[in-house]
Design a protein around this motif. Structure first.
Motif, PDB file in Angstrom:
ATOM      1  N   HIS A   9       0.908  -1.255  -0.080  1.00  0.00           N
ATOM      2  CA  HIS A   9       0.005  -0.053   0.039  1.00  0.00           C
ATOM      3  C   HIS A   9       0.937   1.270   0.015  1.00  0.00           C
ATOM      4  O   HIS A   9       1.877   1.181   0.442  1.00  0.00           O
ATOM      5  N   TYR A  11       0.828   5.831  -0.938  1.00  0.00           N
ATOM      6  CA  TYR A  11      -0.058   7.209  -1.462  1.00  0.00           C
ATOM      7  C   TYR A  11       0.964   7.934  -2.459  1.00  0.00           C
ATOM      8  O   TYR A  11       2.011   8.224  -2.130  1.00  0.00           O
ATOM      9  N   THR A  42      -2.510   3.910   9.112  1.00  0.00           N
ATOM     10  CA  THR A  42      -2.838   3.289   8.003  1.00  0.00           C
ATOM     11  C   THR A  42      -3.014   1.906   8.059  1.00  0.00           C
ATOM     12  O   THR A  42      -4.189   1.499   7.291  1.00  0.00           O
ATOM     13  N   ARG A  45      -6.545   1.378   9.495  1.00  0.00           N
ATOM     14  CA  ARG A  45      -7.483   1.737   8.529  1.00  0.00           C
ATOM     15  C   ARG A  45      -7.758   0.536   7.421  1.00  0.00           C
ATOM     16  O   ARG A  45      -8.995   0.274   6.977  1.00  0.00           O
ATOM     17  N   LEU A  46      -6.716   0.024   7.010  1.00  0.00           N
ATOM     18  CA  LEU A  46      -6.927  -1.140   6.139  1.00  0.00           C
ATOM     19  C   LEU A  46      -7.701  -2.575   6.759  1.00  0.00           C
ATOM     20  O   LEU A  46      -8.406  -2.957   6.154  1.00  0.00           O
ATOM     21  N   ASP A  51      -9.994   1.625   4.001  1.00  0.00           N
ATOM     22  CA  ASP A  51      -9.313   1.728   2.928  1.00  0.00           C
ATOM     23  C   ASP A  51      -8.872   0.466   1.838  1.00  0.00           C
ATOM     24  O   ASP A  51      -8.929  -0.645   2.880  1.00  0.00           O
TER      25      ASP A  51
END
Length: 254
Positions: A9, A11, A42, A45-46, A51
């Motif tokens: 993952h 950004y 992060t 959140r996954l 996400d």
């Protein structure tokens, strides 16, 4: 079980994870430790299915979430509770704030019945909500306006809100980073109670002493990957990876 498997993952042009794998089982506490900015939030959140990973899978009870239908993802997401670093409460009573998650998961008929009950003074007084508030030591403030609470008390309400609808998995993102020792102790005790009720708990924390106090297993997140995961005593006392030892000792600077 909630599981990340070979997750990649990032950004824009920034890589956050390169093949991260982690699982949390019912009735255990897994602490994710690592320096600020390494991607702990992060990863949560996954795991919360907020996400989608660029590659790899996030699976709940063996079902890959991003291969499932939108309705299936919603049903699984409703079984996951999350508490963020900062509590976000409504301008309403403590009880209504703690009961919000219960209400949004109810059918339309159940919701109307609870709203009618609130008009006659029984403001969402379900057993689950009151038990959750008792877990965080706030039963004496159920009818108090949430805006009058201290920061630590507000965070305890946020924890109760996630606990009240009886999730299978609870994800905690630095839940005590700005709290005093008393409020920290209350939330850590609530984490243990959640584990004892069979809830799988994952807590992201930069406080390694907290990880030692509450976690059954510890995952060390460094350099875009989980470099080590194991039972808490082993990771802190005799880690396999030399980077883990240097990080714990404060010899790695990020």
């Amino acid at each position: 079980m909630l599981e990340a498997n070979e997750v990649h993952h990032g950004y824009d042009d920034e890589t956050v994870f390169e093949g991260v794998s982690l699982s949390v089982d019912p009735g255990e506490v897994v602490a994710i430790i690592g320096p600020s900015g390494v991607g702990k939030s992060t990863l949560l959140r996954l795991l919360a299915v907020f996400d989608a990973p660029d590659r790899g899978t996030i699976a709940f009870d063996g079902t890959p979430m991003w291969d499932a239908t939108e309705q299936e993802r919603l049903e699984h997401r409703r079984r996951i509770g999350m508490v963020f670093q900062e509590a976000s409460l409504f301008d309403a009573s403590v009880r209504r704030n703690a009961g919000y998650g219960v209400r949004v998961r109810q059918s339309w008929t159940e919701r109307v019945r609870h709203e009618v009950a609130s008009l006659v003074g029984k403001e969402n007084g379900t057993t689950d909500v009151l038990e959750a508030l008792e877990t965080v030591g706030l039963t004496e403030k159920v009818d108090q306006d949430a805006s009058s609470l201290s920061g630590g008390e507000a965070q305890r309400v946020a924890f109760a809100r996630a606990l009240a609808y009886e999730p299978d998995v609870l994800l905690l993102d630095e839940p005590t980073s700005d709290l005093d020792p008393r409020n920290t102790a209350v939330i850590e005790d609530a984490v243990r109670q959640a584990r004892n009720r069979g809830i799988g708990v994952t807590i992201a924390t930069h406080d390694m002493h907290q990880a030692e106090r509450v976690a059954d297993r510890v995952a060390v997140l460094l350099e875009n990957d989980i470099i080590e995961v194991g039972d808490t005593e082993t990771v802190f006392e005799s880690p396999r990876d030399d980077r883990t030892r240097k990080f714990i000792d404060g010899d790695l600077i990020y």
